[in-house]
Design an enzyme around this catalytic site. Structure first.
Site, mmCIF file in Angstrom:
data_model
loop_
_atom_site.group_PDB
_atom_site.id
_atom_site.type_symbol
_atom_site.label_atom_id
_atom_site.label_comp_id
_atom_site.label_asym_id
_atom_site.label_seq_id
_atom_site.Cartn_x
_atom_site.Cartn_y
_atom_site.Cartn_z
ATOM 1 N N GLU A 7 0.817 -1.202 0.000
ATOM 2 C CA GLU A 7 0.000 0.000 0.000
ATOM 3 C C GLU A 7 0.866 1.273 0.000
ATOM 4 O O GLU A 7 0.561 2.238 -0.675
ATOM 5 C CB GLU A 7 -0.915 -0.015 1.241
ATOM 6 N N ASP A 8 1.948 1.264 0.750
ATOM 7 C CA ASP A 8 2.664 2.513 1.014
ATOM 8 C C ASP A 8 4.046 2.632 0.395
ATOM 9 O O ASP A 8 4.700 3.651 0.568
ATOM 10 C CB ASP A 8 2.817 2.706 2.534
#
Ligand code: MN
Length: 717
Positions: free
Chosen positions: A76-77
């Site tokens: 996600e990051d």
């Protein structure tokens, strides 16, 4: 920050054969891809997945779960992809990381889209592999622990309420009591810090009051058990601020003594000793009735087992006691994980199913058989569009969300709907417009003399209820027309010197193409046919006189209506009353706008409005025909006055504490009267200007949490 070797040691403590290389690679990979990213706290981002992994080692989870924890935010990051993860760590880890990533994306959406469908997906993802949920819960726990670093207050609040509404119940569902408690408390600190501080202050005060009480109680219990030859470990545990606050709100009680904040736990060797210990304690101390629960013979759904009881213990203190074995204790604290850890120690190594409990837990979640278990699930599904309620016999009635007892009554049977006058929800009489909640038991009170009220149409949500009410209103309208029509005809007949009777119409039915005199009268009442037409038909001789003008105006529909409506004006802001009915507010309970209310009809006197929890209502419980379902017309914008009775400790600063708590909660003291004065306490009646009853309840709860204040009650008679 946990260091690489520390993490490994934590895992090795319960799994000596762990694949160290796998853990090390995940550690290095996550650290590299998160690079220089920072948390809101200023810490390196990588500290977060590490802490999450650390939390999970305490639950003795397998290597794949720990690796997933380390990698849970990489997709996600960071620039890392799922493909990369699969290449380096294999398909199992990749699948788990994907699961956690999907859950995280759900949170990112707005409140609106987070509803029904997504939440179901959420549960689906959860049941794919319970480890996904465990990582997610640990992730949330760490994020809540560091929530105060986030600057955006709105965001903090959203995260906190999501935690209370979704994650804490999920943790409870799978028996992670520690998780649930900590999540709730952290959320409480964010959402209602003042309430929490008040509770903490009160806790501190009570703790000082009974500094050695807990020790004395433990010593007393220990002696009683020892004398009976039972070895037991006894501990006292302070309840969490959030659960104390909930109890204060739910039961509307202050917490006064140690028993309200402490619970005692007796841990013994085995199951047989549990019952023996119970017998000893019940033999040694008076038992508080109605508080004994045996969760050993019937464990809670999440695997919780214990004996609960409450006795008047050493020092005349009312104390809550939980009795359990060591294993039950571990399960209660750490969830089903602990249960299976126990089991697997003997068998799992044998058949190689090391983490068999994960599969078992998954099955528990999947196989929700009975309605009770089903409800356990739906309790979590706050966004679901259905509510499930029970009849007193235990039949399950499913209704759309927002459904009321009237919908429930019609769903059971249309006769019950038609004659329904009131409802008991979970044993308490509640207004018919109350929205039902999952798991409510609903008992409909019926009266043959009753009929559907047009006001119901405003709050029912099911088609069945609406259709039945409309049908009834149509027939009621018919009655109204007949009533009006007859009044018109009586006047009209009088004016031309005759006495009216329905019989007079029999001869003229055909002329007006009506079946019965009733139909013809209704036609007059509704204005389709005029009184003059009837008169001329019945007394043909009158036709000339009318035309010659020798007979005056014949009474009209409008005139009769006007007369009837004259006293219809209803200044009382209450819905559900018959126009013109006299209204009194009960002196026993002083209903306030916003209180749930009910009307009691006294023939010849009108209706008296009581709050729904007023004790006086008891005496009318077997006279359902006198109950009237009423509600407030509008939330009035201007403020109202609520009276509270307060007992304050006579000490310096007590009054100013009282005043400042009320002021802090935006209440305005209009009048304050000391009703009783003693050396140690003052009783006072205070009139406070508040917006509504909820506002008053908040003030009362805040006052109850104030050490200088002994008790607070809403004035009741
Ligand atoms: Mn995270």
């Amino acid at each position: 920050m946990i260091r690489q070797f520390e993490l490994l040691e934590m895992i090795r403590a319960y799994d000596p054969d762990v694949d160290e290389d796998l853990i090390n690679r995940a550690y290095v990979f996550a650290m590299r891809v998160h690079g220089t990213q920072k948390r809101a706290s200023g810490d390196p981002y990588f500290s977060h997945p590490l802490e999450v992994a650390g939390i999970l080692t305490r639950m003795k989870l397998d290597a794949a779960t720990i690796v997933t924890a380390l990698l849970h935010d990489t997709v996600e990051d960071t620039l890392a992809t799922l493909k990369e993860i699969e290449k380096h760590f294999g398909p199992e880890v990749a699948r788990l990381v994907d699961g956690v990533t999907k859950l995280s994306r759900l949170e990112l959406q707005s409140d609106h889209t987070r509803e029904a469908e997504n939440f179901r997906k959420f549960l689906l993802a959860m049941s794919e592999d319970i480890r996904v949920l465990l990582v997610k819960l640990a992730d949330r726990l760490h994020n809540m622990r560091t929530l105060h670093h986030i600057e955006d207050a709105e965001k903090r609040r959203r995260i906190a309420s999501e935690t209370t509404e979704i994650y804490a119940p999920l943790a409870e569902r799978i028996g992670l009591r520690d998780f649930k408690d900590e999540l709730e408390d952290l959320a409480f600190a964010e959402i209602n810090p003042e309430a929490r501080n008040s509770v903490l202050a009160r806790l501190e005060f009570l703790r000082e009051q009974g500094a050695d009480a807990a020790e004395r109680i433990i010593a007393g219990l220990e002696k009683a058990l020892k004398d009976a030859g039972i070895r037991a470990e006894i501990t006292g545990r302070e309840k969490r601020p959030y659960s104390i606050w909930l109890k204060m709100q739910r039961k509307r009680v202050p917490f006064e003594q140690l028993s309200d904040i402490m619970a005692f736990r007796v841990v013994v060797e085995d199951r047989a000793h549990c019952y023996q210990a119970l017998g000893v304690l019940h033999g040694s101390y008076p038992v508080v009735p109605g508080r004994f629960k045996d969760y050993m013979s019937t464990p809670k759904r999440n695997g919780y087992r214990s004996l609960h009881t409450c006795v008047i213990g050493p020092g005349r203190n009312r104390i809550e006691i939980q009795i359990r074995t060591r294993e039950m204790h571990e399960v209660a604290e750490r969830g089903v994980a602990a249960h299976w850890a126990y089991k697997q120690s003997e068998e799992a190594t044998r058949d190689g199913r090391k983490y068999g409990w994960l599969r078992e837990l998954l099955q528990i979640l999947e196989q929700a058989a009975g309605p009770e278990e089903f409800l356990e699930h739906t309790k979590l599904e706050m966004f679901q569009d259905q509510v499930f309620c029970f009849t007193p016999r235990g039949d399950l009635i499913s209704l759309p969300r927002g459904a009321t007892p009237v919908d429930f009554a019609y769903a059971v049977h249309s006769d019950i709907g038609d004659t329904c006058v009131g409802a008991k929800i979970n044993g308490r009489i509640m207004p018919l417009k109350t929205q039902l909640e999952n798991g409510d038991q609903v008992e409909i009170i019926t009266s043959k003399a009753q009929s559907p009220s047009p006001t119901w149409e405003g709050f029912v949500v099911t088609g069945k209820a609406r259709a039945a009410i409309r049908k009834f209103i149509r027939s009621r309208q018919m009655q109204e027309y007949v009533y009006l029509g007859r009044a018109i005809l009586e006047k009209a007949f009088n004016e031309v010197g005759y006495e009216y009777s329905d019989k007079a119409l029999k001869g003229v039915l055909k002329i007006f193409r009506q079946e019965t005199p009733e139909d013809l009268i209704a036609a007059v009442g509704s204005g389709v046919i005029t009184a003059r037409q009837i008169l001329v038909a019945v007394f043909p001789g009158l036709k000339d006189e009318f035309e010659a003008g020798t007979i005056g105006k014949v009474v009209t529909l409008a005139a009769v209506r006007k007369e009837r409506d004259k006293d219809k004006g209803n200044a009382v802001p209450i819905k559900g009353l018959t126009p013109g009915m006299a209204v009194h507010y009960a002196n026993c309970c002083h209903p306030l706008m916003g209180d749930r209310i009910v009307g009691i009809v006294t023939p010849g006197k009108g209706v008296t409005i009581h709050t729904i929890d007023c004790d006086t209502l008891e005496s009318f419980s077997d006279m359902p025909e006198r109950w009237l379902d009423v509600s407030w017309e509008v939330e009035r914008a201007d403020n109202q006055v609520g009276r509270i009775n307060v007992t304050v400790i006579n000490e310096p600063g007590a009054l100013s504490a009282l005043a400042s708590v009320i002021a802090k909660n935006l209440g305005n003291i209009l009048n304050l009267k000391i009703t009783h004065r003693a050396a140690d306490f003052f009783d006072m009646a205070i009139d406070v200007e508040v917006q509504n009853v909820k506002h008053l309840s908040n003030i009362i709860a805040a006052l109850r949490a104030t050490p200088a204040i002994n008790s607070v009650e809403r004035a009741r008679g």
